[in-house]
Write a protein that holds these residues in place. Structure first.
Motif, PDB file in Angstrom:
ATOM      1  N   ALA A 198       0.667  -0.865  -0.289  1.00 48.85           N
ATOM      2  CA  ALA A 198       0.067   0.273  -0.153  1.00 48.85           C
ATOM      3  C   ALA A 198       0.564   1.332   0.039  1.00 48.85           C
ATOM      4  O   ALA A 198       1.131   2.126  -0.946  1.00 48.85           O
ATOM      5  CB  ALA A 198      -0.424   0.222   1.349  1.00 48.85           C
ATOM      6  N   PRO A 218      -9.642  -0.933   6.374  1.00 46.50           N
ATOM      7  CA  PRO A 218      -9.898   0.047   5.718  1.00 46.50           C
ATOM      8  C   PRO A 218      -9.908  -0.474   3.925  1.00 46.50           C
ATOM      9  O   PRO A 218     -10.515   0.286   2.960  1.00 46.50           O
ATOM     10  CB  PRO A 218      -8.554   0.985   5.850  1.00 46.50           C
ATOM     11  N   PHE A 219      -9.236  -1.268   3.504  1.00 42.04           N
ATOM     12  CA  PHE A 219      -9.244  -1.633   2.251  1.00 42.04           C
ATOM     13  C   PHE A 219      -9.803  -2.905   2.617  1.00 42.04           C
ATOM     14  O   PHE A 219      -9.574  -2.957   1.157  1.00 42.04           O
ATOM     15  CB  PHE A 219      -7.314  -2.521   1.715  1.00 42.04           C
ATOM     16  N   THR A 222     -12.426  -1.742   1.164  1.00 34.44           N
ATOM     17  CA  THR A 222     -12.649  -0.664   0.042  1.00 34.44           C
ATOM     18  C   THR A 222     -10.870  -0.584  -0.893  1.00 34.44           C
ATOM     19  O   THR A 222     -10.245  -0.169  -0.114  1.00 34.44           O
ATOM     20  CB  THR A 222     -13.208   0.067   0.263  1.00 34.44           C
ATOM     21  N   ARG A 223     -10.854  -0.637  -2.015  1.00 36.92           N
ATOM     22  CA  ARG A 223      -9.972  -0.591  -2.752  1.00 36.92           C
ATOM     23  C   ARG A 223      -9.350   0.602  -2.278  1.00 36.92           C
ATOM     24  O   ARG A 223     -10.004   1.729  -2.578  1.00 36.92           O
ATOM     25  CB  ARG A 223      -9.337  -0.671  -4.323  1.00 36.92           C
ATOM     26  N   GLN A 224      -8.444   1.140  -1.776  1.00 37.66           N
ATOM     27  CA  GLN A 224      -7.381   2.098  -1.314  1.00 37.66           C
ATOM     28  C   GLN A 224      -6.232   2.134  -3.157  1.00 37.66           C
ATOM     29  O   GLN A 224      -5.879   1.124  -3.261  1.00 37.66           O
ATOM     30  CB  GLN A 224      -7.185   2.373  -0.424  1.00 37.66           C
ATOM     31  N   GLY A 225      -6.211   3.892  -3.285  1.00 37.78           N
ATOM     32  CA  GLY A 225      -5.159   4.060  -3.997  1.00 37.78           C
ATOM     33  C   GLY A 225      -5.634   3.528  -5.196  1.00 37.78           C
ATOM     34  O   GLY A 225      -6.060   2.836  -6.361  1.00 37.78           O
TER      35      GLY A 225
END
Lengths: 204, 204
Positions: free
Chosen positions: A86, A109-110, A112-115
């Motif tokens: 990440a 938190p991940f 949901t896709r982050q980045g």
């Protein structure tokens, strides 16, 4: 029949950590930590090659029936790996049952896709039944994960062990005999070379 | 880890009929007929060995997008095989979408299992999505088919191609390079020998 070039989505089953540890006179749970660095090398290779999406089998709901020392070890390795990629800019999605205490809170938190970089899906406290049971409410729980073109498994096992059954239906399956901590870049190179030579018919 | 003996349920993917035909200068659809006799030999071998259940990938909904001569040929081969093993006393169940015109009407009675010998499941006009979509109404459509221990595929392909995704989750996957019409008893013997040497962990 059409020959392919680079797969759009590759699944990785990094098996053999415990057997690797035992073969070196270590206790089984000590194997998992040695799987982190190979994972980071593999991640960087995939990104350099331009593979758009990868999925990694981290641990399953079934795996959490193991001795607690092992559970602590693979959970910890998994969190370390996830946080590092990440940090390096992966578009990270974690897929697994986050309602259970076995799900590492750091990874919540991940869900949901982050980045915005290469898409990396980590299966964490995943279960194929948990995944398919989503259909009863409309769609599989891994619906954000695309169809797999290629699956690479380390450790010699010739089975999916519940890895993303829907996305695996047309995936080519490549087996590396070496245990995961003995990962070498040639493993991926050979898998990709082999993949290019496979026919793709999709039943047609 | 426990070593196994005989699998309780083996899946067969008899691929390569068209490539076999082409390699002999025949037209592609002529390959299917040459797959019937090997199937009967394989059936008899499994029965003699005492394997309680086998599943055979006959044809899929996707396969029915092929040229009509090929469709006629594999449908016909499939019906001939099914009727012969039923005559020989197999406990035959046909699994597939019988509401479609692609489903051979002769096999409709076998959508409910008939007979009391070795359980044989034939996938006829089967589709993995059709199968899983049953979950929306309560259970997969192939719910009468048990979990697979071993899958043997002819023709060199290293993929499931949609074959029973739920029952395949923990199955060991054995690939025979020869095309299906070139079946030899050694293929099954080697697959069973290999199977006995595999570890069985089921994620635990």
């Amino acid at each position: 029949m059409a020959k392919r070039s680079l797969p759009k989505h590759v699944g990785f089953i990094p098996d053999g950590n415990r057997r690797w540890a035992a073969s070196r006179g270590l206790s089984k749970e000590q194997g998992y930590g040695f799987g982190i660095e190979p994972g980071l090398v593999l991640f960087e290779m995939c990104r350099s090659l331009g593979i758009p999406e990868v999925s990694v089998y981290c641990f399953t709901q079934d795996n959490t029936k193991r001795p607690s020392l092992q559970i602590q070890a693979f959970r910890s390795a998994c969190v370390t790996f996830a946080e590092e990629i990440a940090r390096q800019g992966a578009a990270l999605l974690v897929v697994g049952d986050e309602t259970s205490s076995q799900f590492p809170p750091e990874l919540r938190p991940f869900r949901t896709r982050q980045g915005g970089g290469m898409r990396v899906n980590l299966l964490v406290n995943y279960g194929w039944e948990w995944d398919l049971d989503g259909l009863r409410q409309g769609s599989i729980r891994s619906h954000e994960v695309s169809r797999l073109d290629l699956i690479v498994r380390w450790g010699g096992g010739r089975r999916l062990s519940g890895f993303l059954p829907v996305q695996s239906v047309y995936a080519d399956f490549y087996v590396v005999e070496d245990y995961w901590p003995d990962f070498r870049p040639e493993h991926l190179e050979q898998a990709l070379g082999w993949f290019k030579d496979q026919d793709q018919t999709l039943g047609g």
